[in-house]
Design a protein around this motif. Sequence first.
Motif, PDB file in Angstrom:
ATOM      1  N   LEU A 110       6.737  -5.968 -61.111  1.00 35.82           N
ATOM      2  CA  LEU A 110       7.648  -5.479 -60.087  1.00 35.82           C
ATOM      3  C   LEU A 110       8.435  -4.278 -60.618  1.00 35.82           C
ATOM      4  CD1 LEU A 110       7.796  -6.539 -57.281  1.00 35.82           C
ATOM      5  CD2 LEU A 110       9.675  -8.049 -57.921  1.00 35.82           C
ATOM      6  N   THR A 127       6.152  -1.309 -60.718  1.00 37.00           N
ATOM      7  CA  THR A 127       5.995  -0.783 -59.352  1.00 37.00           C
ATOM      8  C   THR A 127       7.206   0.040 -58.942  1.00 37.00           C
ATOM      9  OG1 THR A 127       4.714  -2.747 -58.787  1.00 37.00           O
ATOM     10  CG2 THR A 127       5.622  -1.448 -56.969  1.00 37.00           C
ATOM     11  N   ILE A 161       3.293  -5.018 -51.991  1.00 31.30           N
ATOM     12  CA  ILE A 161       4.467  -5.659 -52.586  1.00 31.30           C
ATOM     13  C   ILE A 161       4.420  -7.169 -52.342  1.00 31.30           C
ATOM     14  CG2 ILE A 161       6.996  -5.699 -52.659  1.00 31.30           C
ATOM     15  CD1 ILE A 161       5.879  -3.001 -53.389  1.00 31.30           C
ATOM     16  N   ALA A 170       9.328  -8.513 -49.319  1.00 31.09           N
ATOM     17  CA  ALA A 170       8.763  -7.187 -49.592  1.00 31.09           C
ATOM     18  C   ALA A 170       9.591  -6.123 -48.893  1.00 31.09           C
ATOM     19  CB  ALA A 170       7.311  -7.126 -49.115  1.00 31.09           C
TER      20      ALA A 170
END
Lengths: 210, 210, 210, 210
Positions: A90, A93, A139, A161
């Motif tokens: 995460l 990202t 996501i 998300a």
Amino acid sequence: MPDRLPRRRKETRPAELLEAALDLFAEKGFAATRMEDIAARAGASKGTLYLYFPSKQAVFEALVHSALLPNMERLEAVVAGYEGSTPELLRTTLRILARLLENRRLIVLPKLVLAEAANFPDLARFHKRAVVDRGLGLIASILERGMARGEFRRQNPVLVARLFVAPFLMMVMWRTTFEPLDESFAIDTTRHLETHLDILLRGLAAEETP
Amino acid sequence: MPDRLPRRRKETRPAELLEAALDLFAEKGFAATRMEDIAARAGASKGTLYLYFPSKQAVFEALVHSALLPNMERLEAVVAGYEGSTPELLRTTLRILARLLENRRLIVLPKLVLAEAANFPDLARFHKRAVVDRGLGLIASILERGMARGEFRRQNPVLVARLFVAPFLMMVMWRTTFEPLDESFAIDTTRHLETHLDILLRGLAAEETP
Amino acid sequence: MPDRLPRRRKETRPAELLEAALDLFAEKGFAATRMEDIAARAGASKGTLYLYFPSKQAVFEALVHSALLPNMERLEAVVAGYEGSTPELLRTTLRILARLLENRRLIVLPKLVLAEAANFPDLARFHKRAVVDRGLGLIASILERGMARGEFRRQNPVLVARLFVAPFLMMVMWRTTFEPLDESFAIDTTRHLETHLDILLRGLAAEETP
Amino acid sequence: MPDRLPRRRKETRPAELLEAALDLFAEKGFAATRMEDIAARAGASKGTLYLYFPSKQAVFEALVHSALLPNMERLEAVVAGYEGSTPELLRTTLRILARLLENRRLIVLPKLVLAEAANFPDLARFHKRAVVDRGLGLIASILERGMARGEFRRQNPVLVARLFVAPFLMMVMWRTTFEPLDESFAIDTTRHLETHLDILLRGLAAEETP
DNA sequence: GATGAATGAGCATTCATTCAT
DNA sequence: AATGAATGAATGCTCATTCAT
């Protein structure tokens, strides 16, 4: 004869025109940008611009396609190949997206799509499908991975998300709307997003199983 | 008999015209809305519209002023008089804002301001000062209250305020941009925001002091 | 077959448009002439007119520049090269100006400049400098020549220049204002001006030196 | 009750309105003066203005009638009763007219009539008859008197009358057109007209009969 | 391929005039 | 008599798009 290299540009012309269009859309918005200006900035004539793009809307669409999709794909590739912990994924990202936000020209595109959605519903629909839904889906898949691995507590992944993405939207709007008004309005993107992730990860953390 | 009382409507006319303008701006955006349409929808003539507002931009500005500021003040009053726990205050705040989001006409205003900021920088500046900064300040003050009372762990309150607000912005953009395209795109606002608050409160919770 | 050669008229178009504008300004005045009418009379569209002149005022200015300055220069050249007696030079000057007055279209320009001076102060300023002052200066220089050569008695040349010119102004106003109302209002320009010169020359004649 | 003396003004209202109109026409010209402005400057409402004058053109006409005709009559009375030499009568006439030129507000009326003649041909016709022809007739009669008495040489009196008047027209146009642009453009009216008369009288003087 | 002259639909704004009160 | 709210015709200007060269 100041006008060498006239032919052979056939390949590069569209890209040059799109680049000029992106610059101008970023500076003045879609409506205030004239086809003539786009052509002029690309060193071409209006006629040439119409040779490659049948309308102003088509320029806009090509821009959205060409600028957003590659980044989308790059991100998906990273996620697909990831092996570590989900919180780390995460964070990765988030950092990839944060880096995209740094690109002052790229960032205007989502803003434009949102601003012009009423005028170009087809484009909005396309953008929703190709960028928004696809991005949220990516996501959500990360979040599901975390839940499956017991790293996150159970939550509706699509819903979360959207919450993960919201601060990015905020940054897009802030930087395209307020920052151009006054330099002093700038925000520290990195801190904003790191704090976001920090709170989110704590908020999502699996319950302590004592 | 819609055509009685033609004269002496000086008091009510501006509000009627603004209402019509809001409807149309919501439907078609600022640029695509013609002054004549606004007047017509309010049952007046173009000339009458110009009797009360000197320009199209002035209509827009009056709309922003008249629609956003009262809600701002109402919210501030609630916060100022609150006595309970800070998480509860945050939840109350969230619900007040969520209820505003339900107003399908009100919600287009922030979207419009963002979309037209490049064309009306003065309006954008005003909106930033009178709505954005003021709203973020209010949220930040709530967060500070919670930190001072030991209910939240220490964090930069302005930064967190922006994170608190981000999902509202997301809802604004979503509902104004995507929902009009297709009913099926609707999102359950309440769930979205309650989940947001849930994660945020956990993420902000003071460390257990063993 | 008036509709051949549609493209590539870049060179001739401005002149055609100005000619049409002059016609219409002469007929209806500046304010009452619509841009669309100008274009139509020149066999073009409104857009084409704006292609060559950025505004209605610009059309007016171009007209003044293009029509008055060349005549100004021509007159100056004649005066500069003159060799004979000064009264004869004055008579020549008068006849050149009288011939310009015959041009029914040219003559409306000074009238228009005067009539529109309040609306276009810059144009009025330009016209004063480029036409009025320059013209009066030229006349004054002729008068000075006469005084220097003992042909005229001493008088303030600028002052007398204005008196020399006044009957031309009267003709301009008369022909543009009253003659269009009724043919019978016409004046015999030549007689008017020859009488003027006759009286002026006698009035200016050097004292008999007995 | 700040609003005393409401009635009883019926008599003076039209004059007040005309005065306001004259001021504004002088400042901004006919077209640029709005009926609302005239009413406002006279401390009345638009409706009241229309109560006394059926249209903007009617205001203009009333102004011309009320301001020019009395002066016309006054001048005629002076001339009719004159007993002295004709050159002296001409000088007296010139001075009366010169004094009228000093009135900065009055002077704009002839300029306006000329400027607006194309738009208001009836007014132009009226003005020609009631002011121009009548005035030229008066001057011509003075000149005829002088020729009859052997003070002037024989010339077409109407023609010379126009020449006598031309410098006044020049002053009207100059003062209304160029002086408002820049104070430094002012001309010494008296010197201008006295020089005019000096040259004219010499030019008209009866031949020496040796 | 490339050009740029030409087009014309579209829209904000102004202001003289009307008329119910 | 006086008001001023309401009207709507009129026009300057912009710019996406076309197409002859």
